[in-house]
Design a protein around this motif. Sequence first.
Motif, PDB file in Angstrom:
ATOM      1  N   GLU A 102       0.858  -1.189   0.000  1.00 43.56           N
ATOM      2  CA  GLU A 102       0.000   0.000   0.000  1.00 43.56           C
ATOM      3  C   GLU A 102       0.892   1.236   0.000  1.00 43.56           C
ATOM      4  N   ALA A 103       0.991   1.912  -1.144  1.00 47.21           N
ATOM      5  CA  ALA A 103       1.909   3.042  -1.286  1.00 47.21           C
ATOM      6  C   ALA A 103       1.205   4.296  -1.774  1.00 47.21           C
ATOM      7  N   THR A 104      -0.051   4.493  -1.371  1.00 48.01           N
ATOM      8  CA  THR A 104      -0.790   5.664  -1.839  1.00 48.01           C
ATOM      9  C   THR A 104      -0.457   6.923  -1.048  1.00 48.01           C
ATOM     10  N   ALA A 109      -7.604   6.105   2.248  1.00 50.56           N
ATOM     11  CA  ALA A 109      -7.483   5.002   1.295  1.00 50.56           C
ATOM     12  C   ALA A 109      -6.730   3.836   1.922  1.00 50.56           C
ATOM     13  N   GLY A 110      -5.679   4.153   2.667  1.00 49.93           N
ATOM     14  CA  GLY A 110      -4.892   3.105   3.298  1.00 49.93           C
ATOM     15  C   GLY A 110      -5.695   2.275   4.264  1.00 49.93           C
ATOM     16  N   ILE A 111      -6.532   2.925   5.055  1.00 52.41           N
ATOM     17  CA  ILE A 111      -7.380   2.191   5.999  1.00 52.41           C
ATOM     18  C   ILE A 111      -8.301   1.241   5.249  1.00 52.41           C
ATOM     19  N   GLY A 112      -8.922   1.726   4.189  1.00 47.03           N
ATOM     20  CA  GLY A 112      -9.808   0.869   3.401  1.00 47.03           C
ATOM     21  C   GLY A 112      -9.081  -0.310   2.797  1.00 47.03           C
ATOM     22  N   GLU A 130       1.197   7.292   6.908  1.00 45.16           N
ATOM     23  CA  GLU A 130       0.157   8.241   7.317  1.00 45.16           C
ATOM     24  C   GLU A 130      -1.061   7.505   7.878  1.00 45.16           C
ATOM     25  N   ALA A 131      -1.445   6.416   7.216  1.00 49.22           N
ATOM     26  CA  ALA A 131      -2.565   5.614   7.713  1.00 49.22           C
ATOM     27  C   ALA A 131      -2.184   4.897   8.997  1.00 49.22           C
ATOM     28  N   ASP A 132      -0.919   4.452   9.083  1.00 45.72           N
ATOM     29  CA  ASP A 132      -0.471   3.773  10.293  1.00 45.72           C
ATOM     30  C   ASP A 132      -0.511   4.709  11.492  1.00 45.72           C
ATOM     31  N   ALA A 133      -0.093   5.966  11.310  1.00 45.24           N
ATOM     32  CA  ALA A 133      -0.126   6.932  12.409  1.00 45.24           C
ATOM     33  C   ALA A 133      -1.552   7.262  12.820  1.00 45.24           C
TER      34      ALA A 133
END
Length: 447
Positions: A102-104, A109-112, A130-133
Amino acid sequence: MNLFAKLEARARQGKPLRVGLIGAGKFGSMYLSQVPRTPGVHLVGIADLAPARVKQSLANLGWTAERYAAATLEQAAGNGATAIIEDSQALIASPHIDIIIEATGNPAAGIGHVLACCEHGKHIVMVNVEADALAGPLLKRRADEAGIVYSLAYGDQPALICEMVDWARTAGFEVVAAGKGTKYLPTYHASTPETVWQHYGLSAEDARQGGMNAQMFNSFLDGTKSAIEMAAVANATGLHAPAGLAFPAVDVDDLPAILKPQADGGILAHRGQVEVISSLQRDGSPVPRDLRWGVYVTFAAGSEYVKRCFSEYGLKTDASGEYSSMYKPYHLIGLELGLTVASVGLRGEPTGAPVCWNGDVVATAKRDLAAGEMLDGEGGFTVYGKLLPARESLRLGGLPLGLAHGVRLKNPVKAGQAVGWGDVDVDASSLAVRIRREMEAVCGRAD
């Protein structure tokens, strides 16, 4: 370390790791440059909203047209080529893929994508820090429940820091501090996409011709990216997150003298915390031997015998001899991502993943903001991300930086103050908001 041997064995057996990439920007392109040189890996598909741009990028990287000519994922699986599609959900659902990258860089979007990987049983490599944080600790729980591996991406600094922390702890050392270097001055927190290029020594026209994104580059400069990455490290290692990064100017030889507890003459508020060091003195002059591109770990000897060993083997220490450091001067971004792909696919092990919720990144006003203004998120004109202990973020009701894009302020916020959930209109029905709120309820209690 025998990942390469295991990849070669997979290649001989005709059973390569089957990979799908979502987002072929800079990080993704760097990984794509290495795929043809890596045995035992088949990049079955790339999902990106601009397929023509991806094809041009692959051509620039030296891929032959035949290599990315597959019309479908099924065809790619059969002939060893790569298919380029727009539908990321189709990539995740494909039975021909086992590992998703996942490299968006888009938190929502990452969560989805993580949740879709849980549904379809696909391991997930999170370049999207960013999604991980924003929701990593909960996403990791969901991944565990689904029986898939959730991993930070090697090549990005958080995973490299996690590796150094693991090295130190496995060798029996107490980790006192860990983090990375960057270019920082206090004034950078107010930087905007209009002022960013002067700090990089570029003109706006130079940047435009180079295809550089002002808001993205500004997120590195204004402290936001450092906060995001240190939140990821704190959550993946259990180290403390300070109430705001200090960004001390530190020469690599001075790491053990400065990155140690305040009680021992250092700067650390906590024994065992994350911190980012600056390559610039506060007057703007350069630090002689800086760590702008690298990562470090500071650790304690713990005994007189080990202190003597430090001295015998030439380690740089503080004056007491108790504290020493190791550092890696560079990180290679997507060029190193293959280590995570191999670790996940061959060993079922992440190269860093959340184990707790220690750190959070809260949207903080760059200037006095008025009611009615629209927040523009990471690297923009309105807010930057500040690292806080997760409990402090919860106490403040702080709005996570990952949700501070495209939302309107209901209340004015003074420069330097945290933006709160109550200060903005948010769409409570959106997936990102619901997952974040669930994490606050679940992980906030547990951790």
